[in-house]
Design an enzyme around this catalytic site. Sequence first.
Site, PDB file in Angstrom:
ATOM      1  N   HIS A  62       0.880  -1.199   0.000  1.00  0.00           N
ATOM      2  CA  HIS A  62       0.000   0.000   0.000  1.00  0.00           C
ATOM      3  C   HIS A  62       0.905   1.233   0.000  1.00  0.00           C
ATOM      4  CE1 HIS A  62      -3.734   2.267   1.521  1.00  0.00           C
ATOM      5  NE2 HIS A  62      -2.780   3.179   1.340  1.00  0.00           N
TER       6      HIS A  62
ATOM      7  N   HIS B  68     -10.374   0.815   2.123  1.00  0.00           N
ATOM      8  CA  HIS B  68     -10.137   1.810   3.175  1.00  0.00           C
ATOM      9  C   HIS B  68     -11.318   1.666   4.138  1.00  0.00           C
ATOM     10  CE1 HIS B  68      -8.590   5.744   4.773  1.00  0.00           C
ATOM     11  NE2 HIS B  68      -9.749   5.603   5.392  1.00  0.00           N
TER      12      HIS B  68
HETATM   13  C1  NCD Z   1      -3.502   9.080   2.270  1.00  0.00           C
HETATM   14  C2  NCD Z   1      -3.064  10.145   1.260  1.00  0.00           C
HETATM   15  O1  NCD Z   1      -2.468  11.131   1.678  1.00  0.00           O
HETATM   16  O2  NCD Z   1      -3.269   9.952   0.066  1.00  0.00           O
HETATM   17  N1  NCD Z   1      -3.443   9.632   3.586  1.00  0.00           N
HETATM   18  C3  NCD Z   1      -3.343   8.944   4.749  1.00  0.00           C
HETATM   19  O3  NCD Z   1      -3.430   9.550   5.811  1.00  0.00           O
HETATM   20  N2  NCD Z   1      -3.129   7.651   4.754  1.00  0.00           N
HETATM   21  C4  NCD Z   1      -4.846   8.575   1.920  1.00  0.00           C
HETATM   22  C5  NCD Z   1      -5.188   7.266   2.580  1.00  0.00           C
HETATM   23  O4  NCD Z   1      -4.606   6.223   2.270  1.00  0.00           O
HETATM   24  O5  NCD Z   1      -6.093   7.249   3.427  1.00  0.00           O
HETATM   25 ZN    ZN Z   2      -3.165   5.126   1.832  1.00  0.00          ZN
END
Ligand code: NCD
Ligand code: ZN
Length: 351
Positions: free
Chosen positions: A14, A137
């Site tokens: 991820h 998510h």
């Molecule tokens: C991610 C992003 O900045 O694209 N941000 C995060 O806090 N993880 C988006 C996500 O994966 O939720």
């Molecule tokens: Zn993410």
Amino acid sequence: MTTTLTIRRPDDWHLHLRDGEMLAAVCPESARHFGRAIIMPNLVPPVVTGSDAARYKERILAARPAGSDFTPLMTLYLTEDTDPEDVAQAHRDGIVQAVKLYPAGATTNSASGVRNFDRVRGVLERMAEIGLPLCVHGEVTDDDVDIFDREAVFIERVLDPLRRATPGLRVVMEHITTADGVEYAQSVDEDLAATITTHHLVINRNFILAGGIKPHYYCLPVAKRERHRLALRKAAISGDARFFLGTDSAPHTDPLKEQACGCAGCFTATNTMSILAQVFEDEGALHRLEGFTSRHGPGFYKLPVNDDTITLTKSNTPVDYPDKIHTGDGPVTLFDPQFPLHWSVADASSG
Ligand code: NCD
Ligand code: ZN
């Protein structure tokens, strides 16, 4: 005392690489240690079709350092208008390895996500038929649900019903942050896995909120109570193949993090392997690091493990990482685990 550890080259299941100047700056940070990464599609506009993904993949390949074999595994951003046939074609062509479900409004750039799950039923059924994983998510976005409860409520109200309604659908619960997430993943034997980020093994919500607000520890899903962090650590070091690394390394420039409404995301690509080696050593589980970073992920995605290896070495003097990396868009602060990092990736060799 163990001072070197050779493991199969890790993968990141991820990862946010962004685009343009940011992509150019952060791609080499992941390519240095990781063989492959599942690339998040939440660009603006998002990566929705097979042809969007093919073009984005080309841009990522062009951003790799010379000689790098880093392989981006592409995903499609599921919208209520996604065409099941386009998804199936992109899968047949080998362009995409997963589809990403963002509940609308859950996180950064998720406005095009799903509001009404009935509208994506056809795509999900097609994915179950062809064995294409859905990366989820897992947070509800309802205003009346406390942000610290959003993962647990999502599992009960959305994920479990969705899985039951779509037999055979392969699901990755992404970046789990709670004991509830761990328990749900453990309760299912087939077709379900969960990724855990580096930072959620290190921080609890005090890091963000105690002693002043610390925007560089703010990400989504937001870090929870200490008991949840401990549950995540236990799952990560357990050797259970349902759990594997997805860093969710998500770069935002400092001005975008350090403002009245700061962006969510921790940037961990650069020091992830050092941090994980320390965490696993502290837990007496260095022998399980390879499973978590390099074996369980390919197992779930039905891909071979990487052919080559990396060697981690431990030195008495802590490794010096920069506070920030510089990008054409501005500085990006590197995640600070608040403990010294003695492990570093020393050497890569074919094997
Ligand atoms: C991610 C992003 O900045 O694209 N941000 C995060 O806090 N993880 C988006 C996500 O994966 O939720
Ligand atoms: Zn993410």
